[in-house]
Design a protein around this motif. Structure first.
Motif, PDB file in Angstrom:
ATOM      1  N   PRO A   1      10.225 -11.155  29.266  1.00 13.22           N
ATOM      2  CA  PRO A   1      10.205 -10.306  30.460  1.00 13.22           C
ATOM      3  C   PRO A   1      11.605 -10.071  31.046  1.00 13.22           C
ATOM      4  CG  PRO A   1       8.471 -11.950  30.573  1.00 13.22           C
ATOM      5  CD  PRO A   1       9.348 -12.340  29.425  1.00 13.22           C
ATOM      6  N   LEU A   2      12.470 -11.082  30.970  1.00 12.24           N
ATOM      7  CA  LEU A   2      13.839 -10.914  31.470  1.00 12.24           C
ATOM      8  C   LEU A   2      14.612  -9.926  30.607  1.00 12.24           C
ATOM      9  CD1 LEU A   2      14.806 -14.620  32.313  1.00 12.24           C
ATOM     10  CD2 LEU A   2      13.769 -12.891  33.800  1.00 12.24           C
ATOM     11  N   ILE A   3      14.373  -9.985  29.301  1.00 10.72           N
ATOM     12  CA  ILE A   3      15.037  -9.044  28.390  1.00 10.72           C
ATOM     13  C   ILE A   3      14.545  -7.621  28.647  1.00 10.72           C
ATOM     14  CG2 ILE A   3      15.341  -8.390  25.977  1.00 10.72           C
ATOM     15  CD1 ILE A   3      15.188 -11.376  25.272  1.00 10.72           C
ATOM     16  N   VAL A   4      13.252  -7.465  28.850  1.00 17.54           N
ATOM     17  CA  VAL A   4      12.690  -6.137  29.153  1.00 17.54           C
ATOM     18  C   VAL A   4      13.376  -5.551  30.388  1.00 17.54           C
ATOM     19  CG1 VAL A   4      10.632  -4.912  29.935  1.00 17.54           C
ATOM     20  CG2 VAL A   4      10.476  -6.548  28.032  1.00 17.54           C
ATOM     21  N   ASP A   5      13.468  -6.343  31.436  1.00 16.46           N
ATOM     22  CA  ASP A   5      14.116  -5.873  32.661  1.00 16.46           C
ATOM     23  C   ASP A   5      15.584  -5.538  32.410  1.00 16.46           C
ATOM     24  OD1 ASP A   5      11.763  -6.195  34.058  1.00 16.46           O
ATOM     25  OD2 ASP A   5      12.335  -8.115  34.960  1.00 16.46           O
ATOM     26  N   TYR A   6      16.256  -6.371  31.613  1.00 11.33           N
ATOM     27  CA  TYR A   6      17.686  -6.166  31.364  1.00 11.33           C
ATOM     28  C   TYR A   6      17.924  -4.876  30.577  1.00 11.33           C
ATOM     29  CZ  TYR A   6      22.555  -7.388  30.577  1.00 11.33           C
ATOM     30  OH  TYR A   6      23.929  -7.380  30.579  1.00 11.33           O
ATOM     31  N   VAL A   7      17.103  -4.646  29.569  1.00 15.01           N
ATOM     32  CA  VAL A   7      17.266  -3.441  28.749  1.00 15.01           C
ATOM     33  C   VAL A   7      16.948  -2.184  29.560  1.00 15.01           C
ATOM     34  CG1 VAL A   7      16.359  -2.201  26.737  1.00 15.01           C
ATOM     35  CG2 VAL A   7      16.938  -4.630  26.557  1.00 15.01           C
ATOM     36  N   MET A   8      15.982  -2.258  30.430  1.00 13.79           N
ATOM     37  CA  MET A   8      15.664  -1.100  31.269  1.00 13.79           C
ATOM     38  C   MET A   8      16.807  -0.795  32.228  1.00 13.79           C
ATOM     39  SD  MET A   8      11.587  -1.725  31.936  1.00 13.79           S
ATOM     40  CE  MET A   8      11.333  -0.196  32.834  1.00 13.79           C
ATOM     41  N   ALA A   9      17.514  -1.831  32.663  1.00 11.07           N
ATOM     42  CA  ALA A   9      18.665  -1.632  33.544  1.00 11.07           C
ATOM     43  C   ALA A   9      19.941  -1.321  32.773  1.00 11.07           C
ATOM     44  CB  ALA A   9      18.880  -2.882  34.400  1.00 11.07           C
ATOM     45  N   ASN A  10      19.946  -1.677  31.477  1.00 13.51           N
ATOM     46  CA  ASN A  10      21.134  -1.496  30.628  1.00 13.51           C
ATOM     47  C   ASN A  10      20.694  -0.900  29.296  1.00 13.51           C
ATOM     48  OD1 ASN A  10      23.336  -3.251  32.215  1.00 13.51           O
ATOM     49  ND2 ASN A  10      21.396  -4.381  32.216  1.00 13.51           N
ATOM     50  N   PRO A  11      20.368   0.399  29.295  1.00 12.85           N
ATOM     51  CA  PRO A  11      19.698   0.996  28.132  1.00 12.85           C
ATOM     52  C   PRO A  11      20.559   1.157  26.886  1.00 12.85           C
ATOM     53  CG  PRO A  11      20.120   2.644  29.817  1.00 12.85           C
ATOM     54  CD  PRO A  11      20.453   1.331  30.433  1.00 12.85           C
ATOM     55  N   GLN A  12      21.824   0.729  26.945  1.00 14.24           N
ATOM     56  CA  GLN A  12      22.604   0.691  25.707  1.00 14.24           C
ATOM     57  C   GLN A  12      22.083  -0.405  24.771  1.00 14.24           C
ATOM     58  OE1 GLN A  12      23.600  -0.283  28.693  1.00 14.24           O
ATOM     59  NE2 GLN A  12      25.146  -1.917  28.643  1.00 14.24           N
ATOM     60  N   TRP A  13      21.319  -1.338  25.342  1.00 12.79           N
ATOM     61  CA  TRP A  13      20.718  -2.412  24.559  1.00 12.79           C
ATOM     62  C   TRP A  13      19.304  -2.039  24.119  1.00 12.79           C
ATOM     63  CZ3 TRP A  13      23.326  -6.687  22.996  1.00 12.79           C
ATOM     64  CH2 TRP A  13      24.520  -6.988  23.660  1.00 12.79           C
ATOM     65  N   LYS A  14      18.855  -2.635  23.017  1.00 11.79           N
ATOM     66  CA  LYS A  14      17.475  -2.534  22.553  1.00 11.79           C
ATOM     67  C   LYS A  14      16.912  -3.949  22.410  1.00 11.79           C
ATOM     68  CE  LYS A  14      18.627   1.509  19.720  1.00 11.79           C
ATOM     69  NZ  LYS A  14      18.678   2.056  18.344  1.00 11.79           N
ATOM     70  N   ILE A  15      15.594  -4.040  22.354  1.00 11.25           N
ATOM     71  CA  ILE A  15      14.938  -5.321  22.156  1.00 11.25           C
ATOM     72  C   ILE A  15      14.631  -5.521  20.676  1.00 11.25           C
ATOM     73  CG2 ILE A  15      12.894  -6.722  22.655  1.00 11.25           C
ATOM     74  CD1 ILE A  15      12.686  -5.319  25.321  1.00 11.25           C
ATOM     75  N   SER A  16      14.955  -6.704  20.176  1.00 10.21           N
ATOM     76  CA  SER A  16      14.549  -7.122  18.837  1.00 10.21           C
ATOM     77  C   SER A  16      13.569  -8.276  18.993  1.00 10.21           C
ATOM     78  CB  SER A  16      15.766  -7.575  18.022  1.00 10.21           C
ATOM     79  OG  SER A  16      15.362  -8.161  16.797  1.00 10.21           O
ATOM     80  N   LEU A  17      12.458  -8.195  18.293  1.00 17.82           N
ATOM     81  CA  LEU A  17      11.471  -9.275  18.278  1.00 17.82           C
ATOM     82  C   LEU A  17      11.328  -9.795  16.850  1.00 17.82           C
ATOM     83  CD1 LEU A  17       8.675  -7.667  20.482  1.00 17.82           C
ATOM     84  CD2 LEU A  17      10.369  -9.363  21.199  1.00 17.82           C
ATOM     85  N   GLN A  18      10.989 -11.059  16.720  1.00 23.20           N
ATOM     86  CA  GLN A  18      10.778 -11.624  15.387  1.00 23.20           C
ATOM     87  C   GLN A  18       9.361 -11.269  14.925  1.00 23.20           C
ATOM     88  OE1 GLN A  18      12.223 -15.697  16.580  1.00 23.20           O
ATOM     89  NE2 GLN A  18      13.344 -15.512  14.655  1.00 23.20           N
ATOM     90  N   THR A  19       9.205 -10.013  14.551  1.00 28.31           N
ATOM     91  CA  THR A  19       7.861  -9.508  14.252  1.00 28.31           C
ATOM     92  C   THR A  19       7.251 -10.200  13.032  1.00 28.31           C
ATOM     93  OG1 THR A  19       8.774  -7.669  12.962  1.00 28.31           O
ATOM     94  CG2 THR A  19       8.335  -7.256  15.271  1.00 28.31           C
ATOM     95  N   HIS A  20       8.076 -10.708  12.120  1.00 25.71           N
ATOM     96  CA  HIS A  20       7.522 -11.405  10.957  1.00 25.71           C
ATOM     97  C   HIS A  20       6.755 -12.655  11.367  1.00 25.71           C
ATOM     98  CE1 HIS A  20      11.488 -13.012  11.822  1.00 25.71           C
ATOM     99  NE2 HIS A  20      11.213 -14.093  11.150  1.00 25.71           N
ATOM    100  N   LYS A  21       7.163 -13.263  12.500  1.00 26.16           N
ATOM    101  CA  LYS A  21       6.441 -14.448  12.971  1.00 26.16           C
ATOM    102  C   LYS A  21       5.104 -14.051  13.589  1.00 26.16           C
ATOM    103  CE  LYS A  21      10.405 -17.459  13.496  1.00 26.16           C
ATOM    104  NZ  LYS A  21      11.168 -18.407  14.362  1.00 26.16           N
ATOM    105  N   TYR A  22       5.067 -12.924  14.265  1.00 20.88           N
ATOM    106  CA  TYR A  22       3.794 -12.421  14.786  1.00 20.88           C
ATOM    107  C   TYR A  22       2.873 -12.045  13.638  1.00 20.88           C
ATOM    108  CZ  TYR A  22       5.890 -12.131  19.452  1.00 20.88           C
ATOM    109  OH  TYR A  22       6.484 -12.428  20.646  1.00 20.88           O
ATOM    110  N   LEU A  23       3.440 -11.545  12.550  1.00 23.88           N
ATOM    111  CA  LEU A  23       2.657 -11.136  11.373  1.00 23.88           C
ATOM    112  C   LEU A  23       2.317 -12.305  10.459  1.00 23.88           C
ATOM    113  CD1 LEU A  23       4.633  -7.881  10.460  1.00 23.88           C
ATOM    114  CD2 LEU A  23       2.350  -7.996  11.494  1.00 23.88           C
ATOM    115  N   ASN A  24       2.916 -13.477  10.747  1.00 26.11           N
ATOM    116  CA  ASN A  24       2.695 -14.682   9.938  1.00 26.11           C
ATOM    117  C   ASN A  24       3.101 -14.472   8.485  1.00 26.11           C
ATOM    118  OD1 ASN A  24       1.985 -17.400   9.691  1.00 26.11           O
ATOM    119  ND2 ASN A  24      -0.097 -16.891   9.035  1.00 26.11           N
ATOM    120  N   ILE A  25       4.284 -13.904   8.303  1.00 27.78           N
ATOM    121  CA  ILE A  25       4.852 -13.730   6.965  1.00 27.78           C
ATOM    122  C   ILE A  25       6.258 -14.360   6.969  1.00 27.78           C
ATOM    123  CG2 ILE A  25       3.520 -11.656   6.433  1.00 27.78           C
ATOM    124  CD1 ILE A  25       5.949  -9.969   7.210  1.00 27.78           C
TER     125      ILE A  25
END
Length: 210
Positions: A185-209
């Motif tokens: 949630p802190l990253i979401v707020d930060y990126v919305m305030a500083n849109p030069q940044w993007k969010i990266s998530l470890q999607t492979h862990k959510y996918l269990n691969i």
């Protein structure tokens, strides 16, 4: 082969301490969702306490493996190759990347930048760490800056390194997995305030691969 001969070939990058290699989906950063073959090289002295592959740290427990054999395996699976670790730049990457490029592969690296850049890369993901800061040259070469957010002070750390990369470099903030519910949630707020940044998530862990 004698220990001296092995050590000499490791020095040249003809042999590399291979921890594992696997075909999966890239889970992080710019190439999220892309099928890729990962080459995980052993050896790292950066020592992040939250590292999720601590078994990669000791290069001595991973067998020196012919770079040519690594490439022969890789080309069976994918044209997109990700070299990771450990810290792959502890080793000379010129030989391995030369072989991969000769096979027409797109060659990516994930690195802390703590060692001098070697190799011929199509994509460089720089993920700086506080304990061993990147060497100056890699800031000019990096295609992607990915900063792991473990606590609030890491936002300032991220901005310090964003100020050093080239203008075309993409900027990503990624929550450290063990604190993702707290930090996302802190990253979401930060990126919305500083849109030069993007969010990266470890999607492979959510996918269990891998």
């Amino acid at each position: 082969m004698t220990k001296e001969a092995i050590a000499s070939r490791v020095e040249l990058g003809e042999l590399l301490p291979l921890m594992e290699e696997f075909y999966t989906i890239q889970g992080e950063g710019h190439h999220t969702g892309t099928a890729a073959y990962f080459i995980r090289v052993g050896g790292c002295d950066v020592g992040c306490h939250w590292c999720d592959v601590k078994e990669s740290w000791d290069a001595a427990i991973h067998p020196p493996t012919e770079a040519a054999a690594i490439v022969a395996n890789a080309k069976k699976y994918s044209k997109t190759i990700v070299v990771t670790g450990g810290e792959p730049l502890m080793w000379d990457m010129e030989h391995l990347t030369g072989l991969l490029k000769a096979e027409g592969m797109q060659v990516h690296i994930e690195t802390s930048g703590a060692y001098e850049l070697t190799g011929n890369w199509d994509w460089i993901c720089l993920s700086p760490k506080k304990r061993m800061l990147p060497k100056p040259r890699i800031y000019k070469e990096a295609n992607e800056l990915k900063v792991i957010i473990y606590n609030k002070s890491d936002f300032a750390f991220a901005e310090e390194h964003a100020a050093k990369v080239n203008e075309a470099c993409e900027l990503y903030l990624q929550p450290e997995w063990s604190v993702r519910e707290k930090m996302t949630p802190l990253i979401v707020d930060y990126v919305m305030a500083n849109p030069q940044w993007k969010i990266s998530l470890q999607t492979h862990k959510y996918l269990n691969i891998p």
